[in-house]
Each structure stands twice: as C-alpha cells, then as structure tokens.
Scaffold this active site. Sequence first.
Site, PDB file in Angstrom:
ATOM      1  CE1 TYR A 180      46.054  35.454  33.497  1.00 34.35           C
ATOM      2  CE2 TYR A 180      48.252  34.656  32.948  1.00 34.35           C
ATOM      3  CZ  TYR A 180      47.417  35.401  33.754  1.00 34.35           C
ATOM      4  OH  TYR A 180      47.940  36.112  34.803  1.00 34.35           O
ATOM      5  CE1 TYR A 193      46.032  34.886  37.649  1.00 31.48           C
ATOM      6  CE2 TYR A 193      44.415  36.576  38.173  1.00 31.48           C
ATOM      7  CZ  TYR A 193      45.498  36.137  37.434  1.00 31.48           C
ATOM      8  OH  TYR A 193      46.040  36.967  36.492  1.00 31.48           O
ATOM      9  CE  LYS A 227      44.204  38.228  27.911  1.00 31.43           C
ATOM     10  NZ  LYS A 227      45.540  37.694  28.135  1.00 31.43           N
ATOM     11  N   PRO A 253      41.595  44.282  35.965  1.00 32.68           N
ATOM     12  CG  PRO A 253      42.644  44.808  37.971  1.00 32.68           C
ATOM     13  CD  PRO A 253      41.433  45.111  37.155  1.00 32.68           C
ATOM     14  CG  HIS A 287      55.314  33.234  35.729  1.00 31.17           C
ATOM     15  ND1 HIS A 287      54.506  33.724  36.725  1.00 31.17           N
ATOM     16  CD2 HIS A 287      56.575  33.590  36.062  1.00 31.17           C
ATOM     17  CE1 HIS A 287      55.247  34.363  37.618  1.00 31.17           C
ATOM     18  NE2 HIS A 287      56.500  34.305  37.229  1.00 31.17           N
TER      19      HIS A 287
HETATM   20  C1  PHB Z   1      50.429  42.062  38.652  1.00 30.65           C
HETATM   21  O1  PHB Z   1      51.452  41.375  38.845  1.00 30.65           O
HETATM   22  O2  PHB Z   1      50.407  43.276  38.901  1.00 30.65           O
HETATM   23  C2  PHB Z   1      49.209  41.418  38.122  1.00 30.65           C
HETATM   24  C3  PHB Z   1      49.230  40.088  37.790  1.00 30.65           C
HETATM   25  C4  PHB Z   1      48.082  39.477  37.296  1.00 30.65           C
HETATM   26  C5  PHB Z   1      46.932  40.212  37.149  1.00 30.65           C
HETATM   27  C6  PHB Z   1      46.903  41.560  37.483  1.00 30.65           C
HETATM   28  C7  PHB Z   1      48.045  42.173  37.970  1.00 30.65           C
HETATM   29  O3  PHB Z   1      45.816  39.616  36.686  1.00 30.65           O
END
Ligand code: PHB
Length: 410
Positions: A388, A204, A300, A296, A75
């Site tokens: 990130y 997000y 990280k 999460p 990505h």
């Molecule tokens: C996930 O795909 O499980 C995932 C992606 C981004 C995050 C946390 C979990 O910040």
Amino acid sequence: MPAHTTQVGIVGAGPAGLILGHLLHLNGLDSVIVENRSREYVIDRVRAGVLEQGTVDLMTAMGVGQGLSQAGLRHDGLYISFQGQRHRIDLAELTGGKAITVYGQNEVVRDLIDARTGTKRPLYFEADNVSVGGLDSDNPVIRFRHGDADHEVRCDFIAGCDGFHGICRPSIPDGVLTISERVYPFGWLGILAEAAPSSDELVYTLHERGFALFSMRSPKITRLYLQVPPDEPIDEWSDDAIWDEMLTRMTTRDGWRPNIGRIVQKGVTPMRSFVAAPMRYNRLFLAGDAAHIVPPTGAKGLNLAASDVLVLARALKAFYEQGRRTWLDEYSDVCLRRVWRAQRFSWWMTSTLHRSPDETAFDHQRQIADLDYLTSSIAAMTSLAEQYVGLPGEVSFESVGLTRRQEEQR
Ligand code: PHB
Ligand code: APR
C-alpha cells in the site's frame, strides 16, 4: 504551419506527462507538452488522491513539494472494516516509518502545471486533432491544431502520456501490443462532501450490501465511495439516498460513521484492470494510464504513472548524456514488473472487498476469512502495508539527477 523541433514530444498533461516534462527540464532536456483539454478542465477534474511515500519523495526532490507539505495529509495507518468492526493497520510501524499522503490528483496537477509554466517551456492546452506520425522513422512527429494554426512538432522521442482514452496507444500498428484485461461487474459511485472527516485515516469496508470507502481531501472535505453496478445512472441517486446507503454500509458497531454534509460533486466510474505490453513502439514510449489501468481500490494509478516516467526520464537522460540505449530498451520490462505487482495488489484488494453479482456463499465466506486473517496476522498486515505504501522502485533518484534529502531516506 508553425513547426517545432524538440527532444521529447509529450502527449498529455496529466501527472505522467507533467512529471516527465519537469524531470527532463531539471536535466536540461527540452520537451513540448500537448494537451487536448483546457487548463481549468485538467485541474478541476476530480480524481484519486493517495500518494505513496516514493511519489511524495519524488515530488519533493523535484522541487514541486511545497503544496504537498502544506496541505497533504500524512496517514500512518488505515482501517479495514467488516462485520461491523474497524481494524487498524499501522502502515508506518509495519514498514519502518513509511506512510501515504492524501493530496488530490488535481492539486498535484495544478502544482506541476505551475512548475511547468515557470520553466517557460511549451505546454499547449486545448490542442485539437492531436495525432502522432512517423512512428517507423527516427523522427516521429506530433501534429495538432491550436487556435487557427496547424502545428507540427518534430521529436527525437514521443512520450504517450495521454491516459486510457488517448491517441498514442491506438496509433501503434495492430499486432504489436498484447492486451491483458479484466472488467469488473461493478463501479464506484464517488462523492465529495462538505463535511469534516470523522476519521483521520481511510476506512475500506466490506458490507453485506457491498464495498464502501471513506476518504478525505482536507480537514473540511470528505470523499466517499460506494460499490454500484458499473452502468449505474448517477441521476437516479438523490443525495438522501446516497447518504442512507453510505451510512448503512459504513456505520460500525461502536457507532463510528462519516459526518454528513452538502454533496458538492458526484459521479460513477467503472472499474477495470488493463495492461498493454510492451510499453514501447520504436521511439514512442507509453506511460501511465495510456499503458495500464488499475481499479482504484489499491490507490495505485497516479503512483504507477509517476514511477513509469521516472524510469523513462532515467533512460532519456542516459541516452542524451552518454549515448546509452540499454535503459531505453529495458524501459518496458522495468515498468511492467512494477505494473504487474500493482495489478495483482489492486485486483486482490478489489476482489477481497467487493461483492460480485455471481458470487456464491462460499466466495463470501472466503472473503470474510481473508479479511479476518489479514487483520489478525502481522505477516498479512505487513504484506498489505508494504504494497500500500509502495514497493521500492528500481530507479534511484540520483540516476535522474535528483538528490534525496536526508530526512526522506527511509
Ligand atoms: C480517494 O481518496 O479518492 C481514494 C482513496 C483510496 C483509494 C481510492 C481513492 O483506494
Ligand atoms: N491529445 C492530447 N492530450 C490528451 C489526448 C489527446 N488526444 N487524450 C487525452 N489527453 C490528456 C487528458 O486530457 C489528460 O489530461 O492526457 C492526459 C492524461 O492524464 P491522466 O488520464 O491523468 O493519465 P496519467 O497522466 O497517466 O495519470 C494517471 O490518472 O486516471 C488517473 O487515476 C489515474 O491517477 C491515475 C492517473
């Protein structure tokens, strides 16, 4: 009683323990890995799935990147969504070409277990009553029961890679560790759904009703999360109720929304930030979730586990090859610097994107202003992007005997 002797005894076959074991193997160093769960349990456990550029490069340089290169989804950007609008942040453009790769932690673990099995070095699954002892001596031991036999592994060093609920951290005498902790007043309800991802990149979202996250595992599987109370009983959420809430929070004014499909897995995880320092007691070294937990939101956790064990492998290699102890002594400080930067980033992502039960109108407007600034300032987007995709590590691949292929150098 079967007795073993090894250089490094590793407790836990998660990403930290398995990457460490393989790095040691590639340097001709012996280890015994002891895991209390079954192989199937460890592989099937649904976890996070975002790999930083450095973690992808490490797996590739270790020779365990085949699955990643075939099935990993690179990505180059992500979306931040609020007030009904998605804003794209171009990670690659802002970081000189770095990206993240979506590849489930369970795939990472499966690839690493296959690699370990190929080395013929010992890896015990379903070990009962695992304990560590002799921590005040130069020969610490790992004891466990396997099948009908009690085992004892005499080690030069022990790597405590046994996650947040493991036994290594609690085996350190009282008063040695300083704990820094924040427990958030919410958790994530996560689902895996048989639905083609409706976006190529993560979204997000901060919505009036709380946080939501759109992610994926493959071209056919969508992974979605919702902010819920931390002790929310998952059984009280019907699949229809989950989809209603996902769509309410994620649908944007231009009509974008996740595709709906059969929910194949669901669960609720609480969220916390936690750091135990120092990450060492004599010859016991803590790595990964055994030493620290991040919420999460910043993706990280797995990446910190990988960077800890890179630092540890460098120190162990230098000790065995040159008798050098300085890197062992610096292990905790080097790791904690990165850990705290990731803690700060994860706390910031979490507090900017979630609604707190005790927040005021001021707090919420400040969040919106934060996101407005983030998505309209190149400086702010660059700051998010570089964190990130992962800040540069302090340990070179060469120092653990790996060569970074030319095309991976960025
Ligand atoms: C996930 O795909 O499980 C995932 C992606 C981004 C995050 C946390 C979990 O910040
Ligand atoms: N004895 C042996 N093994 C144990 C014990 C024990 N007493 N307790 C726990 N374990 C095992 C767990 O079953 C697990 O397989 O230790 C392993 C720890 O793995 P993880 O929890 O995955 O931790 P780590 O390797 O540090 O990786 C961090 O995991 O929690 C996620 O999101 C987090 O991505 C991050 C990553």
